[in-house]
Write an enzyme that holds these catalytic residues in place. Structure first.
Site, mmCIF file in Angstrom:
data_model
loop_
_atom_site.group_PDB
_atom_site.id
_atom_site.type_symbol
_atom_site.label_atom_id
_atom_site.label_comp_id
_atom_site.label_asym_id
_atom_site.label_seq_id
_atom_site.Cartn_x
_atom_site.Cartn_y
_atom_site.Cartn_z
ATOM 1 N N TRP A 111 45.113 138.637 -20.147
ATOM 2 C CA TRP A 111 46.096 138.364 -19.088
ATOM 3 C C TRP A 111 47.321 139.252 -19.223
ATOM 4 O O TRP A 111 47.939 139.623 -18.220
ATOM 5 C CB TRP A 111 46.455 136.875 -19.070
ATOM 6 C CG TRP A 111 45.223 136.048 -18.928
ATOM 7 C CD1 TRP A 111 44.637 135.269 -19.884
ATOM 8 C CD2 TRP A 111 44.361 135.983 -17.779
ATOM 9 N NE1 TRP A 111 43.480 134.722 -19.400
ATOM 10 C CE2 TRP A 111 43.292 135.137 -18.114
ATOM 11 C CE3 TRP A 111 44.395 136.554 -16.518
ATOM 12 C CZ2 TRP A 111 42.267 134.846 -17.232
ATOM 13 C CZ3 TRP A 111 43.374 136.276 -15.621
ATOM 14 C CH2 TRP A 111 42.320 135.416 -15.985
ATOM 15 N N ASP A 181 54.890 134.833 -19.893
ATOM 16 C CA ASP A 181 53.760 134.136 -19.286
ATOM 17 C C ASP A 181 53.384 132.999 -20.232
ATOM 18 O O ASP A 181 52.866 133.227 -21.326
ATOM 19 C CB ASP A 181 52.588 135.114 -19.107
ATOM 20 C CG ASP A 181 51.318 134.426 -18.585
ATOM 21 O OD1 ASP A 181 51.287 133.189 -18.497
ATOM 22 O OD2 ASP A 181 50.345 135.148 -18.286
ATOM 23 N N LYS A 205 46.525 124.249 -16.857
ATOM 24 C CA LYS A 205 46.101 123.968 -18.220
ATOM 25 C C LYS A 205 46.844 122.748 -18.761
ATOM 26 O O LYS A 205 46.246 121.742 -19.092
ATOM 27 C CB LYS A 205 46.310 125.194 -19.093
ATOM 28 C CG LYS A 205 45.446 126.360 -18.580
ATOM 29 C CD LYS A 205 45.967 127.687 -19.018
ATOM 30 C CE LYS A 205 45.433 128.832 -18.204
ATOM 31 N NZ LYS A 205 43.985 128.937 -18.147
HETATM 32 N N1 PMP Z 1 47.966 134.078 -17.768
HETATM 33 C C1 PMP Z 1 47.287 133.377 -18.675
HETATM 34 C C2 PMP Z 1 47.811 133.311 -20.084
HETATM 35 C C3 PMP Z 1 46.122 132.711 -18.319
HETATM 36 O O1 PMP Z 1 45.451 132.009 -19.242
HETATM 37 C C4 PMP Z 1 45.662 132.775 -16.991
HETATM 38 C C5 PMP Z 1 44.422 132.045 -16.520
HETATM 39 N N2 PMP Z 1 43.515 131.707 -17.460
HETATM 40 C C6 PMP Z 1 46.381 133.535 -16.082
HETATM 41 C C7 PMP Z 1 47.539 134.161 -16.495
HETATM 42 C C8 PMP Z 1 45.940 133.640 -14.642
HETATM 43 O O2 PMP Z 1 46.251 132.444 -14.032
HETATM 44 P P1 PMP Z 1 45.835 132.094 -12.513
HETATM 45 O O3 PMP Z 1 44.364 131.957 -12.498
HETATM 46 O O4 PMP Z 1 46.589 130.836 -12.242
HETATM 47 O O5 PMP Z 1 46.292 133.211 -11.648
#
Ligand code: PMP
Length: 389
Positions: A111, A181, A205
């Protein structure tokens, strides 16, 4: 409310990385409120986002959010659709721009890398450190990080959901805003919001339904945001309109409010942290002793509290383990395709009993795979009907 209630009869332990386990008590209340909320005779999904009932829900949710997180008044608390991924684009659009400015990014996992790619579509990015060459199984140390003085901001991902690593708040150069993030780590441990200019993430989460991002942003940072963007991409517009510039995801806001109150009921962030530490200790403790399973993150300081990644020496054994675990009521253990192996995601609402049950199952699997006699029989296993897929 109990922080560690095992799943009732027809439920299984959900170890998915997100969407994932939400507090049972919250889901039960939501079930009733879908029919009629606050005695209004209309379910929560049917109320106008500008009506009195939603006014009350939003106000209470923000109040509880601030209380749980110790979020001072100089921060805005926003809900924005599009999940964390849209934030990965909005952040550089608002704060990086196409001029000569540059933003620092840590490359510590899937991510984090996506955030870098999004920022590069907007402006200049400097990768301050990377653990890509170690397949993201560790976090670069402070001594390996090269910062840009005067950067527009420093972005990092606190908990690398795919690889199971945790990054402590970095030592950015003075004056460089820190953007974090916290999708998979929000409110999983104690937090000093004042150390950040922005904290954001997808809700799915630790907090609520998917598709909605939570954003905690310092007003002085927000004031630097560009105004020449389409309305839905502007933080100042979302702030001015109390996260309801257009029709928001009212249900996500409602549910997050319930989760904030649940967190308060189990002792706030210190209570949640203690529970998460207890679960992590059970699983890492076993992994460090196991002869079959090994943790993929060796350095203890780098280990995620909530996403525990591990594997055996053989992908076939990993696949068999996941299949058998699923049948035993332990769902969602298959690792992310980029990392392989297994991943146990034990977010805030995942009960301690679930971690204990997982370790018992792993020990029995290990004994059988290594041809040893299993020494423990779990009454829970014996009593539980085997699920067939
Ligand atoms: N950042 C992190 C640390 C994640 O774990 C995730 C999804 N697993 C995301 C961003 C992306 O999130 P979203 O699917 O809500 O766009």
């Amino acid at each position: 409310m109990s922080p560690s209630r095992p799943p009732p009869g027809d439920r299984v332990y959900n170890l998915s990385a997100g969407p994932s386990t939400l507090p049972a008590e919250v889901l039960m209340e939501a079930r009733d409120d879908l029919w009629s909320v606050m005695g209004s005779g209309i379910g929560v999904l049917g109320h106008s986002h500008r009506g009195e009932v939603y006014d009350g829900i939003l106000e209470q949710t923000i109040r509880d959010w601030r209380e749980v997180g110790g979020i001072p008044e100089e921060y805005e608390c926003l809900f924005i659709q599009g999940g964390a991924t849209l934030q990965m684009a909005m952040i550089p659009m608002n704060f990086l721009g196409a001029g000569g400015s540059i933003a620092d990014y840590f490359d510590t996992g899937r991510w984090a890398r996506d955030s870098i790619a999004e920022a590069r579509t907007v402006g200049r990015v400097h990768v301050a450190c990377s653990s890509a060459n170690d397949r993201y199984a560790r976090v670069p140390e402070e001594s390996e990080r090269v910062y840009t003085p005067g950067a527009s901001y420093l972005h990092y991902c606190e908990n690398n959901t795919v690889f199971g690593t945790h990054v402590d708040r970095p030592q950015a150069p003075p004056g460089v805003p820190i953007v974090c993030d916290a999708s998979s780590s929000i409110f999983s441990r104690s937090l000093d919001v004042r150390q950040f200019d922005m904290i954001y993430g997808g809700a799915q989460k630790n907090l609520g339904p998917s598709g909605c991002a939570f954003v905690i942003i310092k007003r002085s940072f927000l004031d630097r945001a560009r105004r020449d963007l389409p309305s839905m991409l502007r933080y100042d517009i979302h702030a001015q309109h109390e996260s309801r510039y257009n029709t928001p995801n009212t249900f996500a806001v409602y549910l997050m409010g319930k989760v904030f109150r649940w967190i308060q009921s189990i002792g706030g962030l210190p209570g949640v942290h203690a529970l998460n530490l207890a679960k992590a200790k059970v699983l890492y403790g076993y992994l460090d002793r196991s002869e079959l399973f090994r943790p993929t993150v060796v350095n203890r300081r780098d280990r995620s509290l909530v996403n525990v990644t591990f594997r055996t020496a053989s992908p076939e054994t990993d696949a068999r383990f996941c299949r058998e675990a699923e049948l035993a009521g332990l769902s969602g253990l298959r690792g992310h395709p980029e990392n392989g192996g297994m991943r146990a995601s034990m977010y805030n609402a995942f009960p301690l009993e679930g971690a204990q049950r997982l370790v018992e199952f792993m020990a029995a699997f290990e004994a059988s795979a290594l041809g040893r006699r299993s020494t423990r029989v779990t009454p829970w296993v014996a009593a539980r009907p085997v699920r067939r897929s």
